[in-house]
Write an enzyme that holds these catalytic residues in place. Structure first.
Site, mmCIF file in Angstrom:
data_model
loop_
_atom_site.group_PDB
_atom_site.id
_atom_site.type_symbol
_atom_site.label_atom_id
_atom_site.label_comp_id
_atom_site.label_asym_id
_atom_site.label_seq_id
_atom_site.Cartn_x
_atom_site.Cartn_y
_atom_site.Cartn_z
ATOM 1 N N LYS A 52 0.847 -1.196 0.000
ATOM 2 C CA LYS A 52 0.000 0.000 0.000
ATOM 3 C C LYS A 52 0.874 1.234 0.000
ATOM 4 O O LYS A 52 2.036 1.203 0.413
ATOM 5 C CB LYS A 52 -0.937 -0.001 1.212
ATOM 6 C CG LYS A 52 -0.235 -0.128 2.548
ATOM 7 C CD LYS A 52 -1.234 -0.328 3.673
ATOM 8 C CE LYS A 52 -0.502 -0.665 4.960
ATOM 9 N NZ LYS A 52 -1.377 -1.054 6.042
ATOM 10 N N PHE A 55 -3.075 6.607 -0.788
ATOM 11 C CA PHE A 55 -4.471 6.173 -0.610
ATOM 12 C C PHE A 55 -4.711 4.768 -1.146
ATOM 13 O O PHE A 55 -5.743 4.175 -0.903
ATOM 14 C CB PHE A 55 -5.431 7.122 -1.357
ATOM 15 C CG PHE A 55 -5.331 8.560 -0.930
ATOM 16 C CD1 PHE A 55 -5.060 8.893 0.393
ATOM 17 C CD2 PHE A 55 -5.512 9.594 -1.846
ATOM 18 C CE1 PHE A 55 -4.970 10.217 0.789
ATOM 19 C CE2 PHE A 55 -5.426 10.924 -1.457
ATOM 20 C CZ PHE A 55 -5.157 11.238 -0.126
ATOM 21 N N ASP A 167 9.105 12.821 -9.220
ATOM 22 C CA ASP A 167 9.304 12.019 -8.004
ATOM 23 C C ASP A 167 10.118 10.772 -8.324
ATOM 24 O O ASP A 167 9.802 9.681 -7.852
ATOM 25 C CB ASP A 167 7.956 11.650 -7.380
ATOM 26 C CG ASP A 167 8.094 11.187 -5.923
ATOM 27 O OD1 ASP A 167 9.152 11.457 -5.309
ATOM 28 O OD2 ASP A 167 7.151 10.566 -5.399
#
EC number: 2.7.11.21
Length: 598
Positions: A52, A55, A167
């Site tokens: 995970k 979100f 990123d």
């Protein structure tokens, strides 16, 4: 309403009900087991949990018709209520669906139901460079070139399509089964609309944030070059260039351009890092300049790497190979300490500085001290005595071990301990503290002497002094094939396998209730006799894998077990593990069979 290329992302009105009211969907809905794309009627079976982040939760999903396996990124719509959240998700999907490149995570569609948005992506089974970094710290220079070349190739494609990733970091550079780099996670990515546009805003905090982003001066493609500079530094040095324990201090260092390159780094590599980490974005090289740098043009770049590189350094025999394999003599590696890249006596690599000793060396106890500390901290909080135990929240599949022992046979009264690793390679730790490993191709051999010097041979060509040991190894292998395993066909050798090195069994002992096995990559495995449960501990990932009575295999982060607790069964095994690690550490000679009873 947010829209992706003519397709709207909708959020059901009931998702906005306040928490605590019956029927409110702010309580997290169960993700269905069968996911249905309403437009194409494609059905996917939700399988293994992969992890995970933000979100989203990620699962392995299988197309029930084609049986193709993908990664399914699943986002609850309760997390997409605010316009900026919806817009961000829409932008991420729009960018990723427009891309198609060998070194970018493949996009295979998206759909939604009332509760979730589902994004179907290419599955990268070998996780990311972040896990590799945690296990390996600094990598060898040829490996760094290999990963960087592919990252730059993917980034070249992005920039040529006016996409800034914003990123780029180890955790967003994924690896498939072929050990190919795939750039993923476009959550912070943006598209440049016109030449010279400087982006002013950035939602979120990139890991390797460039000084112009911190200074809010406007930024463009150069931020990705900065990030690649940070990635290159981290791969070669073993830690990020500006890292401190305090975020504010890290940002201060970035603004001041305060970092140092250790002396052992090749000057050519250091020069390229310095160019990419220039404070002035206009003076950094462009993405097209990078692969023309001397670092890439003058040094060896492997065409493929074996998956063993995820946990142990490779061996570099010949670059590129020009010798007929059948004529090669057995190669013997020069022992320079366990963590140094292995140099083979037959042919030296292209550049001497590539083989310089990394600044840090592997601890003499093979990470037992770290493991002991981790287990002591965990056991102190008594994780099974928490009022609310949420063990599933501690799960971290990305930390799954690369190697563990799947079978073993104890002949230590005469010869030694034979074992099989999960990749079907077979090894023996002989009573004289030497080790011999046969790879899963049934041909390649790795011999480790008492002083840890490694030699590479094959079953067709080896010194006569090893005849007895090779005969015994084959005996162990046949015994385990017939009695302990499902006999499988030999795997087909692939390019890159000639660079493989396997971790070896460092030491082991038996107690009345378990066998304890310590591998040279730091992994400690404990197999419990009574119920056949197993735990596999990795100090580098700070994680434990638990194989329960039902043979279910789950991996947990130790820090998350501290936070969320765990069942009594796992807690008692972790307490036992602490005692066993202490015993491993205190044994005078942690290189062979330890006599023990407990």
């Amino acid at each position: 309403m947010a829209q992706v290329a003519g397709k709207k992302l909708t959020v059901a009105p009931e998702a906005a009900k306040p928490p605590g009211i019956p029927g409110s969907s702010s309580a997290v809905k169960e993700i269905p087991e069968i996911l249905v794309d309403p437009r194409t009627r494609r059905r996917y079976l939700r399988g293994r949990f992969l992890g995970k982040g933000g979100f989203a939760k990620c699962y392995e999903i299988t197309d029930l018709e084609s049986r193709e396996v993908f990664a399914g990124k699943i986002v609850p719509k309760t997390m997409l209520l605010k316009p900026h959240q919806k817009d961000k998700m829409t932008m991420e999907i729009a960018i990723q669906r427009s891309l198609d490149h060998r070194h970018v995570v493949g996009f295979h569609g998206f759909f939604e139901d009332n509760d979730f948005v589902y994004v179907v992506l290419e599955l990268c089974r070998r996780r990311s460079l972040l896990e590799l970094h945690k296990r390996r710290k600094a990598v060898t220079e040829p490996e760094a070139r290999y990963y960087l070349k592919q990252t730059i190739s993917g980034c070249q494609y992005l920039h040529s399509n006016r996409v800034i990733h914003r990123d780029l970091k180890l955790g967003n550079l994924f690896l498939n089964d072929e050990m190919e780099v795939k750039i993923g996670d476009f959550g912070l990515a943006t598209k440049v609309e016109y030449d010279g546009e400087r982006k002013k805003t950035l939602c979120g905090t990139p890991n390797y944030i460039a000084p112009e982003v911190l200074g809010k001066k406007g930024h463009s493609f150069e931020v990705d070059i900065w990030s690649i500079g940070c990635i290159m530094y981290t791969l070669l040095v073993g830690k990020p260039p500006f890292e401190t324990s305090c975020l504010k201090e890290t940002y201060m260092r970035i603004k001041k351009n305060e970092y140092s390159i250790p002396k052992h780094i090749n000057p050519v590599a250091a020069a390229l890092i310095q160019k990419m980490l220039r404070s002035d974005p206009t003076s950094r090289p462009t993405i097209d300049d990078l692969l023309n740098d001397e670092f890439f043009t003058s040094g060896y770049i492997p065409s493929r790497l074996p998956t063993t590189c995820l946990t142990v350094p490779p061996r570099f025999s010949i670059a590129p190979s020009t010798i007929d394999q059948s004529l090669r003599k057995p190669l013997t590696a020069i022992n320079k300490g366990q963590d140094s890249p292995l140099v083979e006596k037959q042919v030296a690599p292209a550049k001497e500085e590539e083989m310089q000793q990394p600044e840090f060396t592997e601890p003499a106890d093979c990470y037992l001290s770290e493991m002991l500390q981790q287990l002591t901290c965990l056991n102190a909080v008594k994780p099974s005595e928490r009022a609310l135990i949420r063990q599933e929240e501690a799960e971290d599949p990305a930390s799954i071990p690369i190697f563990w022992i799947s079978k073993w046979v104890d002949y230590s009264d005469k010869y030694g301990l034979g074992y099989q690793l999960c990749d079907n390679s077979v090894g023996v730790l002989f009573n004289d503290s030497t080790r011999l490993i046969m790879y899963n191709d049934g041909d390649s051999l790795q011999y480790i002497e008492r002083n840890n010097t490694e030699s590479y041979l094959n079953v067709r060509s080896y010194p006569t002094t090893l005849t007895k040991k090779i005969t015994l190894l084959k005996y162990f292998r046949n015994y385990m094939s017939e009695h302990l395993l499902k006999a499988g066909a030999n795997t087909t050798p692939r390019e890159g396998d000639e660079l493989a090195r396997l971790p070896f069994l460092r030491t082991w002992f038996r107690t009345r209730s378990a066998i304890i096995l310590h591998l040279s990559n730091g992994t400690v495995q404990i197999n419990f006799f009574q119920d056949h449960t197993k735990i596999i501990l990795c100090p580098l990932m700070a994680a434990v894998s638990y194989i329960d009575e039902k043979r279910e295999f789950r991996t947990y982060k130790l820090s998350l077990i501290q936070e969320f607790g765990c069942c009594k069964e796992l807690a008692s095994r972790l307490r036992y593990a602490r005692t066993m690690v202490e015993k491993l550490q205190s044994s005078k000679s942690a290189v062979a069979h330890v006599k023990a009873s407990a």
